[in-house]
Design a protein around this motif. Structure first.
Motif, mmCIF file in Angstrom:
data_model
loop_
_atom_site.group_PDB
_atom_site.id
_atom_site.type_symbol
_atom_site.label_atom_id
_atom_site.label_comp_id
_atom_site.label_asym_id
_atom_site.label_seq_id
_atom_site.Cartn_x
_atom_site.Cartn_y
_atom_site.Cartn_z
ATOM 1 N N SER A 1 46.172 -5.870 20.293
ATOM 2 C CA SER A 1 45.219 -4.988 20.971
ATOM 3 C C SER A 1 43.792 -5.494 20.832
ATOM 4 C CB SER A 1 45.311 -3.573 20.387
ATOM 5 O OG SER A 1 46.633 -3.103 20.393
ATOM 6 N N PHE A 2 43.476 -6.016 19.656
ATOM 7 C CA PHE A 2 42.115 -6.502 19.438
ATOM 8 C C PHE A 2 41.924 -7.899 20.023
ATOM 9 C CE2 PHE A 2 38.637 -8.508 17.242
ATOM 10 C CZ PHE A 2 37.689 -7.504 17.141
ATOM 11 N N LEU B 1 42.071 0.939 22.179
ATOM 12 C CA LEU B 1 42.277 1.976 21.179
ATOM 13 C C LEU B 1 43.612 2.685 21.383
ATOM 14 C CD1 LEU B 1 38.680 3.517 21.100
ATOM 15 C CD2 LEU B 1 39.641 1.721 19.647
ATOM 16 N N LEU B 2 43.972 2.916 22.621
ATOM 17 C CA LEU B 2 45.253 3.561 22.911
ATOM 18 C C LEU B 2 46.421 2.677 22.488
ATOM 19 C CD1 LEU B 2 44.477 5.048 26.461
ATOM 20 C CD2 LEU B 2 44.465 6.243 24.245
ATOM 21 N N MET B 3 46.324 1.402 22.796
ATOM 22 C CA MET B 3 47.399 0.484 22.445
ATOM 23 C C MET B 3 47.481 0.261 20.942
ATOM 24 S SD MET B 3 49.132 -0.283 25.056
ATOM 25 C CE MET B 3 50.078 -1.594 24.272
ATOM 26 N N ALA B 4 46.341 0.346 20.240
ATOM 27 C CA ALA B 4 46.353 0.173 18.784
ATOM 28 C C ALA B 4 47.206 1.242 18.117
ATOM 29 C CB ALA B 4 44.934 0.215 18.235
ATOM 30 N N GLY B 5 47.172 2.463 18.650
ATOM 31 C CA GLY B 5 47.987 3.525 18.095
ATOM 32 C C GLY B 5 49.466 3.237 18.227
ATOM 33 N N GLU C 1 50.713 0.083 18.490
ATOM 34 C CA GLU C 1 51.000 -1.182 17.808
ATOM 35 C C GLU C 1 50.935 -1.076 16.289
ATOM 36 O OE1 GLU C 1 49.172 -5.740 17.742
ATOM 37 O OE2 GLU C 1 48.336 -4.210 19.069
ATOM 38 N N ALA C 2 50.085 -0.168 15.761
ATOM 39 C CA ALA C 2 49.835 -0.106 14.317
ATOM 40 C C ALA C 2 51.090 0.013 13.468
ATOM 41 C CB ALA C 2 48.867 1.028 14.017
ATOM 42 N N PRO C 3 52.089 0.824 13.834
ATOM 43 C CA PRO C 3 53.271 0.953 12.968
ATOM 44 C C PRO C 3 54.216 -0.248 13.013
ATOM 45 C CG PRO C 3 52.992 2.866 14.414
ATOM 46 C CD PRO C 3 52.133 1.775 14.951
ATOM 47 N N LEU C 4 54.032 -1.130 13.971
ATOM 48 C CA LEU C 4 54.973 -2.230 14.149
ATOM 49 C C LEU C 4 54.784 -3.299 13.073
ATOM 50 C CD1 LEU C 4 54.709 -2.698 18.032
ATOM 51 C CD2 LEU C 4 56.396 -1.347 16.739
ATOM 52 N N PRO C 5 55.878 -3.859 12.538
ATOM 53 C CA PRO C 5 55.745 -4.934 11.551
ATOM 54 C C PRO C 5 55.254 -6.214 12.215
ATOM 55 C CG PRO C 5 58.047 -4.648 12.154
ATOM 56 C CD PRO C 5 57.292 -3.530 12.824
ATOM 57 N N LEU C 6 54.586 -7.041 11.442
ATOM 58 C CA LEU C 6 54.137 -8.324 11.965
ATOM 59 C C LEU C 6 55.324 -9.256 12.141
ATOM 60 C CD1 LEU C 6 50.925 -9.010 9.829
ATOM 61 C CD2 LEU C 6 51.022 -8.359 12.238
#
Length: 306
Positions: free
Chosen positions: A19-20, A113-117, A119-124
């Motif tokens: 996202s960033f 910001l919407l996509m970060a929400g 993506e955040a829980p996903l493992p690398l």
């Protein structure tokens, strides 16, 4: 300077996210062109340049306020700037077709910001690879082995043209091996207080050695290296390094293979970059061993200290 990868931004966004890395520079380029188009019509060339340079200044700004580390900035700015240029072109086309849509630019601005929400829980995701390199050295295997085992004082000019050192990775200072029972222990020291051990239980003198890496909390002092390029860190690691020595005529063919892990949401960019830097490091390191071995005779005790 601490790396931007350590910084937590609003809404769970942080710089190692897709996202960033992709959506933020696209949005920066798009918003920049939207504002410019509101004052007067611009060319497509301007759209690309504006989006490109807006992201260059974004990265420079993070350096000024000590939010970004130099190594991180150098590695990522080409990608961010290029995506920003594409964002500028896209917004320029939309503005011409729809006459400056306010709702459209608002969506682009909040999309990271919407996509970060999401993506955040996903493992690398992890991507593993290895790089091989070799060099024919005009010295006997015993002489080459001695250099592999003991490199007590590395001069800056012997390594500084490696690209990873040009962009800010501290130069190696020494690498000295001692035998600890059935294992070899190689202590490596680098600039800025970096130090760690390489350990081997799989070796045969003057034939091969396989090193694994051992890091401690003291291996990397604060601000010694950017977090997401630190060996053994969350985003990058060296798994092992194998040196093989093969007699060839009156010389030795020295081969090295380095296995690594890259863990980011944009491995499609980070992994080829890591592979290139590791390959360049191998070339520089083999050249160092060759110069030392061809200029020095065998060392006592095969280069080991006890």
């Amino acid at each position: 300077m601490r790396c931007l990868a350590e910084a937590r931004l609003p809404f769970g966004l942080y710089p190692m996210m897709f996202s960033f890395i992709v959506l933020v520079p696209f949005a920066v380029g798009a918003v920049t062109v939207y504002v410019a188009e509101r004052s007067e019509r611009r060319t497509s060339g301007y759209h690309f340049r504006a989006g490109f340079m807006a992201n260059v200044f974004l990265v420079l700004g993070t350096l000024v306020i000590l939010l970004e580390g130099l190594i991180c900035a150098i590695l990522i700015v080409p990608l961010l700037a290029l995506i920003g240029g594409v964002g500028g072109l896209a917004m320029g086309s939309v503005c011409r077709a729809t006459n400056w849509p306010r709702s459209g630019v608002a969506v682009v601005a909040v999309l990271p910001l919407l996509m970060a929400g999401v993506e955040a829980p996903l493992p690398l995701p992890d991507r593993f690879g290895s790089v091989q390199c070799e060099r024919l050295i005009a010295a006997a295997p015993e002489q080459v082995w001695a250099q592999l085992m003991s490199m007590p004082a590395i001069r800056p000019e012997e390594m500084e043209d490696g690209w990873m050192y040009r962009i800010g990775v501290p130069l190696p200072l020494s690498g000295v091996t001692r035998q600890d029972g059935a294992a070899l222990l190689r202590h490596v020291e680098m600039g800025r207080g970096i130090q760690f051990d390489q350990v081997s239980t799989d070796w045969q003198p003057a034939r091969w050695v396989r090193w694994t890496y051992r890091f401690t909390a003291e291996s990397f002092p604060p601000r010694a290296m950017d977090d997401h390029v630190r060996i053994g860190g969350r985003h990058f690691d060296l798994l092992d390094t194998v040196y093989t020595l093969q007699p060839e005529g009156t010389g030795t063919r020295l081969k090295v293979s380095m296995s690594y892990r890259v863990s980011t949401q944009f491995n499609w960019y980070a992994e080829p970059l890591a592979r290139w830097l590791i390959g360049n490091f191998e070339d520089v390191a083999l050249r160092l061993y060759a110069r030392r071995a061809e200029g020095d005779g065998p060392r006592d005790n095969a280069g080991l200290t006890r």
